[in-house]
Design an enzyme around this catalytic site. Sequence first.
Site, PDB file in Angstrom:
ATOM      1  N   HIS A  60     -65.416 -54.109 -71.523  1.00 23.95           N
ATOM      2  CA  HIS A  60     -65.515 -53.189 -70.391  1.00 23.95           C
ATOM      3  C   HIS A  60     -66.347 -53.811 -69.271  1.00 23.95           C
ATOM      4  O   HIS A  60     -66.980 -54.860 -69.442  1.00 23.95           O
ATOM      5  CB  HIS A  60     -66.167 -51.864 -70.824  1.00 23.95           C
ATOM      6  CG  HIS A  60     -65.281 -50.996 -71.646  1.00 23.95           C
ATOM      7  ND1 HIS A  60     -64.525 -49.971 -71.119  1.00 23.95           N
ATOM      8  CD2 HIS A  60     -65.023 -51.003 -72.975  1.00 23.95           C
ATOM      9  CE1 HIS A  60     -63.837 -49.379 -72.081  1.00 23.95           C
ATOM     10  NE2 HIS A  60     -64.128 -49.991 -73.222  1.00 23.95           N
TER      11      HIS A  60
ATOM     12  N   HIS B 146     -59.355 -49.481 -70.717  1.00 22.94           N
ATOM     13  CA  HIS B 146     -58.571 -48.820 -69.665  1.00 22.94           C
ATOM     14  C   HIS B 146     -57.192 -49.458 -69.500  1.00 22.94           C
ATOM     15  O   HIS B 146     -56.742 -50.232 -70.356  1.00 22.94           O
ATOM     16  CB  HIS B 146     -59.370 -48.772 -68.359  1.00 22.94           C
ATOM     17  CG  HIS B 146     -60.767 -48.279 -68.554  1.00 22.94           C
ATOM     18  ND1 HIS B 146     -61.051 -46.966 -68.862  1.00 22.94           N
ATOM     19  CD2 HIS B 146     -61.968 -48.938 -68.531  1.00 22.94           C
ATOM     20  CE1 HIS B 146     -62.359 -46.824 -69.004  1.00 22.94           C
ATOM     21  NE2 HIS B 146     -62.939 -48.005 -68.820  1.00 22.94           N
TER      22      HIS B 146
ATOM     23  N   GLU C 160     -70.322 -53.972 -71.949  1.00 17.07           N
ATOM     24  CA  GLU C 160     -70.188 -53.754 -70.508  1.00 17.07           C
ATOM     25  C   GLU C 160     -70.670 -55.049 -69.864  1.00 17.07           C
ATOM     26  O   GLU C 160     -71.869 -55.322 -69.805  1.00 17.07           O
ATOM     27  CB  GLU C 160     -71.048 -52.566 -70.058  1.00 17.07           C
ATOM     28  CG  GLU C 160     -70.659 -51.230 -70.678  1.00 17.07           C
ATOM     29  CD  GLU C 160     -69.461 -50.576 -69.978  1.00 17.07           C
ATOM     30  OE1 GLU C 160     -68.909 -51.191 -69.031  1.00 17.07           O
ATOM     31  OE2 GLU C 160     -69.079 -49.457 -70.372  1.00 17.07           O
TER      32      GLU C 160
ATOM     33  N   GLU D 276     -61.435 -52.754 -63.142  1.00 12.06           N
ATOM     34  CA  GLU D 276     -61.955 -53.006 -64.481  1.00 12.06           C
ATOM     35  C   GLU D 276     -60.821 -53.322 -65.445  1.00 12.06           C
ATOM     36  O   GLU D 276     -60.956 -54.199 -66.307  1.00 12.06           O
ATOM     37  CB  GLU D 276     -62.750 -51.791 -64.970  1.00 12.06           C
ATOM     38  CG  GLU D 276     -63.307 -51.950 -66.374  1.00 12.06           C
ATOM     39  CD  GLU D 276     -64.026 -50.703 -66.876  1.00 12.06           C
ATOM     40  OE1 GLU D 276     -64.546 -50.741 -68.015  1.00 12.06           O
ATOM     41  OE2 GLU D 276     -64.060 -49.691 -66.148  1.00 12.06           O
TER      42      GLU D 276
END
Length: 328
Positions: free
Chosen positions: A211, A119, A292, A156
């Site tokens: 992530h 992101h 993650e 994030e």
Amino acid sequence: MTGRTTQPPVEPDPHSGRERRAVRLRRAAKLTSVVLPVCLIGWLSWQAVANSTRDVTSHPAVSPHYAEGDRVDADGPSDAAAPAGSPSAGAPAPSPSASAAGAANLPLAGRTVLLDPGHNTGNAKHTADINRKVDIGNSRKECDTTGTSTDAGYSEAEYTLDVVHRARQILQDRGATVVLTQDGDRPWGPCIDERARIGNEAKADAAVSIHADGAPASGSGFHVIMPAKVAAGPADTSAIVDPSHRLGVLLRDTFKAQTGEPTSTYIGQQGLDTRSDLGGLNLSKVPKVFIECGNMRNTGDAGRMSDPEWRQRAAQAVADALTSYLTG
């Protein structure tokens, strides 16, 4: 009686003592003129030997050595006085033991690693750009998303870039060339297809996308996502499925051991998941996995991910897993 001639008395010569002293002084001067030069030559020779000995014992030659943790300049050490293409003037050639030590301290020399911070903090301001669809082989998917955040507002995108910066330093210290998909230097993105392309063009030996999840607050833990076998359009993961799986298992085991974070309670099996709907994996031509690192909506996970010391451990785990994969 025999007759004698009477001599007048002889007066003492007042200069006779002075003359004798003069003779002695002349003799001493001649002796000094011979002895002193000989002594001087001997003393100078002794000094030269002594100085030479001190130079050798006080200033031993030091072989180049880069201690573990030191950063080496890309161009290496330089010596302006040395001719181009030759060793530095006066520097001894590295011994085999020094070369072995250098190899041990730089185990990733000659290796290229892609780190992909998920992101971008600017994505929310560029919704039209990140919402457009791109081809991921077996479907079309949004270019990117805004990502998630903790309840306290720690995003994030901030988390992933921080962990990537920490991991990059560790990997560079081990000799790796580290390529990032973005370094906080873009207003948004890049899109998921470009993220894969950056790794492909760099011919990375391995790639990890960092992530954090935004699952229901009841779920906790981390998981590693590996590519499924996909062969459609621009996607063909057949060559990277197996090496990516090996990288994924190493990352799962290392991350769990070094961060203390448990594996996910809400997705995957024992911290591993395989997916065919992620463009960053589908379009990759180099071994690649996603991690993650935890669920930002879970209070415990969010607290850990907000802690800089924990993020350092997370980065260390990523770097150590990549090192094990590339040197194993």
